[in-house]
Design a protein around this motif. Structure first.
Motif, PDB file in Angstrom:
ATOM      1  N   ALA A   1       0.774  -1.194  -0.299  1.00 52.74           N
ATOM      2  CA  ALA A   1      -0.021  -0.088   0.148  1.00 52.74           C
ATOM      3  C   ALA A   1       0.494   1.197  -0.172  1.00 52.74           C
ATOM      4  O   ALA A   1       0.312   2.426  -0.872  1.00 52.74           O
ATOM      5  CB  ALA A   1      -0.755  -0.483   1.009  1.00 52.74           C
ATOM      6  N   LEU A   2       1.647   1.617   1.002  1.00 50.91           N
ATOM      7  CA  LEU A   2       2.574   2.613   0.718  1.00 50.91           C
ATOM      8  C   LEU A   2       3.884   2.640  -0.082  1.00 50.91           C
ATOM      9  O   LEU A   2       3.385   4.026  -0.838  1.00 50.91           O
ATOM     10  CB  LEU A   2       3.656   2.758   2.194  1.00 50.91           C
ATOM     11  CG  LEU A   2       4.811   3.601   2.370  1.00 50.91           C
ATOM     12  CD1 LEU A   2       4.071   4.711   2.138  1.00 50.91           C
ATOM     13  CD2 LEU A   2       6.029   3.225   3.194  1.00 50.91           C
ATOM     14  N   ALA A   3       3.804   1.679  -1.574  1.00 51.14           N
ATOM     15  CA  ALA A   3       4.705   1.857  -2.457  1.00 51.14           C
ATOM     16  C   ALA A   3       3.688   2.616  -3.212  1.00 51.14           C
ATOM     17  O   ALA A   3       3.806   2.720  -4.340  1.00 51.14           O
ATOM     18  CB  ALA A   3       4.990   0.601  -2.513  1.00 51.14           C
ATOM     19  N   ARG A   4       3.238   1.718  -3.335  1.00 50.82           N
ATOM     20  CA  ARG A   4       1.438   2.232  -4.048  1.00 50.82           C
ATOM     21  C   ARG A   4       1.315   3.778  -4.409  1.00 50.82           C
ATOM     22  O   ARG A   4       0.737   4.251  -5.316  1.00 50.82           O
ATOM     23  CB  ARG A   4       0.006   1.107  -3.931  1.00 50.82           C
ATOM     24  CG  ARG A   4      -0.726   1.602  -5.434  1.00 50.82           C
ATOM     25  CD  ARG A   4      -0.891   1.349  -6.381  1.00 50.82           C
ATOM     26  NE  ARG A   4      -1.767   1.056  -7.071  1.00 50.82           N
ATOM     27  CZ  ARG A   4      -1.988   1.197  -8.360  1.00 50.82           C
ATOM     28  NH1 ARG A   4      -1.209   1.500  -8.816  1.00 50.82           N
ATOM     29  NH2 ARG A   4      -2.490   1.363  -9.187  1.00 50.82           N
ATOM     30  N   MET A   5       1.326   3.848  -2.809  1.00 48.81           N
ATOM     31  CA  MET A   5       0.672   5.602  -3.005  1.00 48.81           C
ATOM     32  C   MET A   5       1.809   6.650  -3.090  1.00 48.81           C
ATOM     33  O   MET A   5       1.814   7.279  -3.533  1.00 48.81           O
ATOM     34  CB  MET A   5       0.077   5.652  -1.356  1.00 48.81           C
ATOM     35  CG  MET A   5      -1.149   5.166  -0.772  1.00 48.81           C
ATOM     36  SD  MET A   5      -1.687   5.531   0.521  1.00 48.81           S
ATOM     37  CE  MET A   5      -1.962   7.293   1.274  1.00 48.81           C
ATOM     38  N   LEU A   6       3.031   6.149  -2.714  1.00 53.37           N
ATOM     39  CA  LEU A   6       4.370   6.721  -3.050  1.00 53.37           C
ATOM     40  C   LEU A   6       4.216   7.170  -4.703  1.00 53.37           C
ATOM     41  O   LEU A   6       4.674   7.852  -5.805  1.00 53.37           O
ATOM     42  CB  LEU A   6       5.163   6.182  -2.985  1.00 53.37           C
ATOM     43  CG  LEU A   6       5.360   6.259  -1.107  1.00 53.37           C
ATOM     44  CD1 LEU A   6       6.765   5.971  -0.431  1.00 53.37           C
ATOM     45  CD2 LEU A   6       5.378   8.088  -1.058  1.00 53.37           C
ATOM     46  N   GLU A   7       3.138   5.456  -5.451  1.00 54.05           N
ATOM     47  CA  GLU A   7       3.148   5.949  -7.169  1.00 54.05           C
ATOM     48  C   GLU A   7       2.525   7.191  -7.254  1.00 54.05           C
ATOM     49  O   GLU A   7       2.710   7.667  -8.509  1.00 54.05           O
ATOM     50  CB  GLU A   7       3.609   4.388  -7.252  1.00 54.05           C
ATOM     51  CG  GLU A   7       3.398   4.163  -9.340  1.00 54.05           C
ATOM     52  CD  GLU A   7       2.945   2.831  -9.126  1.00 54.05           C
ATOM     53  OE1 GLU A   7       2.571   2.775 -10.857  1.00 54.05           O
ATOM     54  OE2 GLU A   7       2.754   1.591  -8.367  1.00 54.05           O
ATOM     55  N   LEU A   8       1.107   6.997  -7.145  1.00 56.95           N
ATOM     56  CA  LEU A   8       0.149   7.482  -7.436  1.00 56.95           C
ATOM     57  C   LEU A   8       0.727   8.873  -6.971  1.00 56.95           C
ATOM     58  O   LEU A   8       0.039   9.787  -8.007  1.00 56.95           O
ATOM     59  CB  LEU A   8      -0.689   6.690  -7.114  1.00 56.95           C
ATOM     60  CG  LEU A   8      -1.449   5.882  -6.971  1.00 56.95           C
ATOM     61  CD1 LEU A   8      -2.982   5.631  -6.120  1.00 56.95           C
ATOM     62  CD2 LEU A   8      -1.906   5.659  -8.644  1.00 56.95           C
ATOM     63  N   SER A   9       1.008   8.941  -6.015  1.00 56.81           N
ATOM     64  CA  SER A   9       1.229  10.789  -5.818  1.00 56.81           C
ATOM     65  C   SER A   9       2.592  10.970  -7.478  1.00 56.81           C
ATOM     66  O   SER A   9       2.599  12.451  -7.101  1.00 56.81           O
ATOM     67  CB  SER A   9       2.412  10.778  -3.842  1.00 56.81           C
ATOM     68  OG  SER A   9       1.567  10.329  -2.706  1.00 56.81           O
ATOM     69  N   GLY A  10       3.760  10.571  -7.304  1.00 61.12           N
ATOM     70  CA  GLY A  10       4.510  10.550  -7.791  1.00 61.12           C
ATOM     71  C   GLY A  10       4.219  10.510  -9.252  1.00 61.12           C
ATOM     72  O   GLY A  10       4.020  11.571 -10.227  1.00 61.12           O
ATOM     73  N   LEU A  11       3.516  10.075  -9.414  1.00 61.28           N
ATOM     74  CA  LEU A  11       2.228  10.020 -11.448  1.00 61.28           C
ATOM     75  C   LEU A  11       1.303  11.790 -11.246  1.00 61.28           C
ATOM     76  O   LEU A  11       1.786  12.869 -11.754  1.00 61.28           O
ATOM     77  CB  LEU A  11       1.307   9.068 -11.318  1.00 61.28           C
ATOM     78  CG  LEU A  11       0.585   9.674 -12.355  1.00 61.28           C
ATOM     79  CD1 LEU A  11       1.220   9.399 -13.397  1.00 61.28           C
ATOM     80  CD2 LEU A  11      -0.412   8.474 -12.802  1.00 61.28           C
ATOM     81  N   PHE A  12       1.056  11.968  -9.762  1.00 64.09           N
ATOM     82  CA  PHE A  12      -0.036  13.194  -9.416  1.00 64.09           C
ATOM     83  C   PHE A  12       0.924  14.591  -9.939  1.00 64.09           C
ATOM     84  O   PHE A  12       0.492  15.448 -10.217  1.00 64.09           O
ATOM     85  CB  PHE A  12      -0.725  13.318  -8.429  1.00 64.09           C
ATOM     86  CG  PHE A  12      -1.292  14.832  -7.700  1.00 64.09           C
ATOM     87  CD1 PHE A  12      -3.190  14.523  -8.632  1.00 64.09           C
ATOM     88  CD2 PHE A  12      -0.490  15.016  -6.845  1.00 64.09           C
ATOM     89  CE1 PHE A  12      -3.276  15.566  -8.127  1.00 64.09           C
ATOM     90  CE2 PHE A  12      -1.124  16.953  -7.048  1.00 64.09           C
ATOM     91  CZ  PHE A  12      -3.107  16.349  -7.144  1.00 64.09           C
ATOM     92  N   MET A  13       2.361  14.615  -8.685  1.00 63.90           N
ATOM     93  CA  MET A  13       3.173  15.295  -8.705  1.00 63.90           C
ATOM     94  C   MET A  13       3.924  15.400 -10.338  1.00 63.90           C
ATOM     95  O   MET A  13       4.544  16.357 -11.080  1.00 63.90           O
ATOM     96  CB  MET A  13       3.641  14.888  -8.028  1.00 63.90           C
ATOM     97  CG  MET A  13       4.086  15.125  -6.377  1.00 63.90           C
ATOM     98  SD  MET A  13       5.343  14.979  -5.565  1.00 63.90           S
ATOM     99  CE  MET A  13       6.518  15.841  -6.439  1.00 63.90           C
TER     100      MET A  13
END
Length: 205
Positions: free
Chosen positions: A142-154
């Motif tokens: 979950a943590l890695a997934r949230m970081l991945e999605l946050s990176g895409l948002f940025m």
């Protein structure tokens, strides 16, 4: 990657707000390079909100009226400061009457952009409510997934804002050649910052 997340992100990022306004103003004031720097600063301003959401600090902001109101009014004060600087033409977004004059440093533009996003409590709560919708409950990564999605948002934020800024920079010479238009553009941007401050001031948790 969820297509729903991508589409939702693009809609959110492309919707005009404080960051878009800042990047447009930078492009009109100083050209493409300044608009890219502003877009980069706005993107960096997302990082604290992302960290807050991932670590659960957003929950504190959401439940604590004092914390939310404090951050909110700091944001209102900074938006009003941006408006005042824009009206006076002595801030990071000063639009020169003739296109001449020293440009503000990249550090100043980036600092202003970061503060605009950092002092927006709604962005933290947005991340807190938005990201979990696209992360399966109980997922081991979950943590890695949230970081991945946050990176895409940025990434989407940077690209879209840079496009906005480049479009503004493309018409910059036509605007700077007309002092009356420059004066009115400064007033419009200043008034827009005031309006954004007012909208933030009346927002609740």
């Amino acid at each position: 990657m969820s297509i729903e997340f991508v589409l939702t992100t693009l809609v959110i990022v492309a919707t005009p707000g404080t960051g878009v306004l800042f990047t447009l103003a930078a492009g009109l004031a100083r050209g493409v390079r300044a608009s890219v720097i502003a877009a980069f600063g706005c993107t960096l301003g997302i990082v604290p909100h992302m960290i807050a959401a991932v670590t659960g600090l957003a929950a504190v902001l959401h439940t604590s009226a004092v914390a939310f109101q404090t951050l909110k009014y700091l944001g209102v004060a900074y938006l009003l400061y941006m408006a005042w600087s824009t009206f006076r033409d002595n801030g990071a977004l000063g639009v020169p009457e003739t296109g001449a004059g020293p440009a503000p440093s990249a550090r100043k533009v980036i600092g202003s952009a970061i503060l605009l996003n950092v002092l927006n409590p709604k962005l933290t709560i947005f991340f807190f409510a938005f990201l979990p919708q696209f992360v399966p409950t109980g997922a081991p990564n979950a943590l890695a997934r949230m970081l991945e999605l946050s990176g895409l948002f940025m990434l989407a934020t940077f690209v879209v804002f840079a496009v906005y800024g480049a479009a503004a920079a493309a018409v910059r010479s036509h605007i700077l050649a007309r002092p009356v238009v420059v004066t009115w553009m400064r007033r419009v941007f200043g008034a827009s910052f005031v309006a954004l401050a007012g909208r933030l001031a009346v927002q609740n948790q």
